[in-house]
Every structure is written in C-alpha cells, then in structure tokens.
Design an enzyme around this catalytic site. Sequence first.
Site, mmCIF file in Angstrom:
data_model
loop_
_atom_site.group_PDB
_atom_site.id
_atom_site.type_symbol
_atom_site.label_atom_id
_atom_site.label_comp_id
_atom_site.label_asym_id
_atom_site.label_seq_id
_atom_site.Cartn_x
_atom_site.Cartn_y
_atom_site.Cartn_z
ATOM 1 N N LEU A 44 36.183 112.564 57.596
ATOM 2 C CA LEU A 44 37.494 111.950 57.264
ATOM 3 C C LEU A 44 37.372 111.136 56.006
ATOM 4 C CD1 LEU A 44 39.092 111.525 60.692
ATOM 5 C CD2 LEU A 44 39.323 113.460 59.118
ATOM 6 N N LYS A 57 37.438 101.292 43.057
ATOM 7 C CA LYS A 57 37.862 99.767 43.187
ATOM 8 C C LYS A 57 36.708 98.728 43.334
ATOM 9 C CE LYS A 57 41.025 101.280 42.227
ATOM 10 N NZ LYS A 57 41.585 102.487 42.013
ATOM 11 N N GLU A 208 43.627 109.238 23.474
ATOM 12 C CA GLU A 208 44.831 109.471 24.431
ATOM 13 C C GLU A 208 46.033 110.588 23.499
ATOM 14 O OE1 GLU A 208 46.420 109.131 27.391
ATOM 15 O OE2 GLU A 208 48.437 109.823 26.203
ATOM 16 N N HIS A 445 53.962 77.217 46.458
ATOM 17 C CA HIS A 445 53.598 76.659 45.223
ATOM 18 C C HIS A 445 52.199 76.040 45.349
ATOM 19 C CE1 HIS A 445 53.894 74.798 41.353
ATOM 20 N NE2 HIS A 445 53.472 73.760 41.857
HETATM 21 P P1 NAD Z 1 47.150 110.457 34.452
HETATM 22 O O1 NAD Z 1 48.287 111.245 34.476
HETATM 23 O O2 NAD Z 1 47.211 109.162 34.913
HETATM 24 O O3 NAD Z 1 46.626 110.318 32.957
HETATM 25 C C1 NAD Z 1 46.205 111.358 32.068
HETATM 26 C C2 NAD Z 1 46.324 110.936 30.591
HETATM 27 O O4 NAD Z 1 45.705 111.837 29.961
HETATM 28 C C3 NAD Z 1 47.696 110.839 30.249
HETATM 29 O O5 NAD Z 1 48.010 109.572 29.335
HETATM 30 C C4 NAD Z 1 47.913 112.070 29.280
HETATM 31 O O6 NAD Z 1 49.037 111.909 28.238
HETATM 32 C C5 NAD Z 1 46.479 112.142 28.699
HETATM 33 N N1 NAD Z 1 46.070 113.516 28.224
HETATM 34 C C6 NAD Z 1 46.525 114.735 28.939
HETATM 35 N N2 NAD Z 1 45.902 115.600 28.340
HETATM 36 C C7 NAD Z 1 45.202 115.148 27.266
HETATM 37 C C8 NAD Z 1 44.296 115.716 26.214
HETATM 38 N N3 NAD Z 1 44.011 117.062 25.929
HETATM 39 N N4 NAD Z 1 43.740 114.817 25.484
HETATM 40 C C9 NAD Z 1 44.015 113.268 25.557
HETATM 41 N N5 NAD Z 1 44.812 112.971 26.375
HETATM 42 C C10 NAD Z 1 45.357 113.766 27.195
HETATM 43 O O7 NAD Z 1 45.921 111.250 35.290
HETATM 44 P P2 NAD Z 1 44.439 110.508 35.727
HETATM 45 O O8 NAD Z 1 44.093 109.495 34.918
HETATM 46 O O9 NAD Z 1 43.502 111.799 35.636
HETATM 47 O O10 NAD Z 1 44.714 110.550 37.163
HETATM 48 C C11 NAD Z 1 45.286 111.730 37.954
HETATM 49 C C12 NAD Z 1 46.065 111.039 38.966
HETATM 50 O O11 NAD Z 1 45.121 110.423 39.931
HETATM 51 C C13 NAD Z 1 47.029 110.062 38.449
HETATM 52 O O12 NAD Z 1 48.158 110.553 38.100
HETATM 53 C C14 NAD Z 1 47.443 109.122 39.842
HETATM 54 O O13 NAD Z 1 48.505 110.035 40.735
HETATM 55 C C15 NAD Z 1 46.048 109.322 40.492
HETATM 56 N N6 NAD Z 1 45.334 108.176 40.522
HETATM 57 C C16 NAD Z 1 45.596 107.191 40.996
HETATM 58 C C17 NAD Z 1 45.193 105.671 40.834
HETATM 59 C C18 NAD Z 1 45.802 104.585 41.346
HETATM 60 O O14 NAD Z 1 46.619 104.653 42.253
HETATM 61 N N7 NAD Z 1 45.274 103.378 40.787
HETATM 62 C C19 NAD Z 1 43.753 105.829 40.269
HETATM 63 C C20 NAD Z 1 43.281 106.831 39.673
HETATM 64 C C21 NAD Z 1 43.930 108.292 39.759
#
Ligand code: NAD
Length: 466
Positions: A44, A57, A208, A445
């Site tokens: 799990l 984290k 990005e 505070h």
């Molecule tokens: P994300 O959707 O957060 O970010 C992906 C990024 O990649 C976007 O900014 C997008 O514009 C960019 N992108 C897409 N295709 C691209 C390309 N070909 N070239 C350059 N940039 C490109 O996805 P992630 O960071 O892979 O994370 C996946 C998911 O995992 C998140 O959406 C979230 O749901 C989850 N996650 C959550 C946490 C958290 O809660 N702190 C942490 C990690 C992941």
Amino acid sequence: MVMGDLVREVDVVVVGGGPGGYSAAFRCCELGLETIVVDANKRLGGVCLYDGCIPSKALLHVAAVIHEAESARDFGVEFGDPRISPDALRKWKAERVVGKLSRGLAAVAKGKGVEVVGGRAVFEDSRSLRVEGDEPQKIRFAHAVIATGALPTPLPGIAVGSERVMDSSAALELAEVPERLLVIGGGYIGLELGQVYAALGSQVTLVEMTDGLLPGVDRDLVQPLARRCQKFFGAIHLNTKVVDLREVGSRVEARLDGGGTQTVDRVLVAVGRRAQSEGLGLETTRVRVDQQGVIAVDERCRTDDPRIYAVGDVTGEPMLAHRAMRQGKVAAEVIAGRPAAFDNVVVPAVVFTDPEVAWCGLTEAEAQRTGRPVRLAKLQWAASGRAATLGRSDGLTKLVVDPDSGRLLGVGLVGPGAGELIAEGALAVETALLAEDLAATIHTHPTLSETLMEAAETLRTKDGPE
Ligand code: NAD
C-alpha cells in the site's frame, strides 16, 4: 498453481493500493465489507508514498535546510558550505521516511483486516477479475473500486531509452547529482524537483512551453517563486519546447525549438501525467473511458457500470492525492449504502517549492476568465511581523470574495508555510464563511496565519462589514 484455480468471493475488490485505493479499502473494512486490494507491487502507498509526494517532500525538506543554513549568514550565523553524502541521504529517505510510513500503512491494513494481493488485475466482466502475476487467482466481487492512478506523460515524438533521461520516479531515486540538469516542464514536478537538484548542487536549466511557470495559477502568486527560481536556476526558457533529445557519450544533447542546443548530464521530463486505465480489461465491463484514458464517474464515484467505482488520478484532474483519498472514502460509503457524495467545494492545491504556492476555490484568473465579479483582498507579507522574523517578506495572501454577500470564494497564498496555511482557507471556503468571519476570528500573534485575518480586514468599509 494454474491460473484460475483459486476463485475468491469478496464484497469489494480495490484495484491499486495508492492513497485512493487504500482509503477506499480502509473505509470499506470499517463499514463491515470484506475487502481485498490488488496491487502490482503487493504493497500500500502507491506513487504517493514510493515515487511521489513523500520522497519529494523529504528531499525538499533537505533543500530547505540547505537554504536556511545559507541564509543564516544574513543574521550573523555561519555554518560553512554544506557537504552532501548522497548515500546517507538516499538511506534516510528510503528507510527513515518511506520505509517507516510503509510499515505503518501495512500495520493499519492488518489491523483493519484489509488483505493485499500482489499482481495485475484484469477485469473479465462486471462481476469478476483475474489477478496475473505471482499470486494468480480469480476474484468475484459485489463491487470493485478502480484506483490505478496515473503515469508520467512521455515527451511527444521523442523516445530516448536512456537512464540519463528521467521521469519523476527516476529523479527521486537520486542516482547521482548531475553537474548539469535540464528540466522539461515548469509545473509541479519540474519546479519541486528542479529546486531539489539546484539545492544539492546541480546547475538547472528549465524549459517550459507556455509563457510562464505553473500555467493556470494566478501570476501574482507565481511571481515570488519565479524570482527565486531565477536566482537559483542556471536559466529558465519560457515559450520553449525540446524538439530532440540525443544521448551522446555520457551527456544528453537537447535541441530547443527556438534554436540552440543544451548539453547536460541528465534530463528530467515533467510534462504532466496521464490516467492509467490501459490493460485493465475495461472493455469487458460497462465502464466508460475517454480518449485520454480518464474513467468517467459521477459525484458518487460510480462509473457507468453499476458494480464498478473509480477514484483518484484515473478519474482525471486535479490529480492530487488528497482528492483521491476523499473520493476513496466516498466510494466506500456509497458501496455500503450511505448517502455520501464527492460534493466538496474545494480541492486545495500546494506546490511545495520555496516559496510554497497554495490555493483553493475560485482563483482570480478563473474569475477574470469567466467574467465573474469578485472583490479581492491582497496582503503582502512585507506587512507581516512573523514574515520579517523569518527573513522572508516575499509572500502574499489573497482572498477572492463575493462582492454582494462577502462570502469567501477562494484563497491564494505564496510564501514559506503556505501549504499549511491553505488549510484555513479551505475550511473557510468549504464552510461558506464570510470575509468578516475571518476578520473577526482572533489569530495568534505573531504568525503568518494573521495575514488571512488582516487581508479580510482590508475589505471592511467605514460603513460596516462589506
Ligand atoms: P504539470 O501539469 O504540473 O506541469 C507540466 C508542465 O509542463 C506545464 O507547465 C506544461 O505547460 C509543461 N509542458 C507540457 N509539455 C511540454 C513540452 N513538450 N515542453 C515543455 N514544457 C511542457 O505536470 P507535472 O509537473 O508533470 O505533474 C503532474 C501532476 O502530478 C500534476 O498536475 C499534479 O497533479 C501532480 N503533482 C502534484 C504535486 C503536489 O501536489 N505538490 C507534486 C507533483 C505532482
């Protein structure tokens, strides 16, 4: 044993042992339903515990300690340069963090009477599935809960079978701290892990494809994070895509669409995640799956097949562990005949970077996009005594409020600890508090939580509340 020799009958079979799956299974058992979890790894915790939330984290905490020690110079305390022992770091993460939690979860499962079967589940019809792998068997169920999660999206059109090109799971292994790391994607994972590697000493270049980091998140919340990334990363290329990746000796060459090549030691691909519903035999059931592999569910987590439920990332965005956990509990209660629904107003989100970015409910960007009139209250942390004592005045607290009723519709935060503070925002929006309620609640505070109260106070007019 020949596959199919053993046929088990259970009330509920849960496919996938991540946060959605184990939450569903635990609640089913509490409600008196005999429950089996089928998980490919016979454990799990899922991606969250082994390859996601928890190890990332842990590493972000290490990054924060490194930065805290560095910035202590500002107030006259010097620790010297950090010396990092990757082996000790990996061991701490694997044993003291992940291992400890893993053993804890296994103990809870045992205590509640949840059985975990190792193998891949494949549905044979709406009443049964077979388990392939080390423990082959057939399971006949009254109800099933699909909680198979999501997988990293590969870079479109670029397939590189090199261990130097990593997804988030590989990056969390911390096989090495590369001298130069290219991060593709400026979302949750790219920013969190980019900051980890930058703190450990890598020169990080981030690419990005859109015109800003964390697309979709309010720009004023992203700005302090973007500034810090600019300081600690080698370079950030916005509006840029990688069009080719090539392994050349012990390096990787990345060609960018704006022209130019980056030569790096490793690459992290973090361009999103996609629902994992392939190979589950869902065509033998009435479960409806869209072109992205997302399973359609209603607010009770029911699929189109009356005996089959689905929860978590496999049901689409937002792909967040805490949403999956809530859905898992809802599915269990509905199966047990209780009147539960996933009718939550907010699913809070936190990016655990430095500074943390957190939000819940309606965002300013969404209000603008939909033309919904709102009142905004913004409090810069430069006005916060607690932020000053931490040497971190770069935060912002923002409230999005209904202009007629004064009801809180959304909360946004950026700053150290925003991920904890958003809980108050989530509670306030979920329970339909008024901004005036926040303003009238005594906040300790000096704390950063005062910024929520003080932001609400800025909405008061001389003629009374709102
Ligand atoms: P994300 O959707 O957060 O970010 C992906 C990024 O990649 C976007 O900014 C997008 O514009 C960019 N992108 C897409 N295709 C691209 C390309 N070909 N070239 C350059 N940039 C490109 O996805 P992630 O960071 O892979 O994370 C996946 C998911 O995992 C998140 O959406 C979230 O749901 C989850 N996650 C959550 C946490 C958290 O809660 N702190 C942490 C990690 C992941």
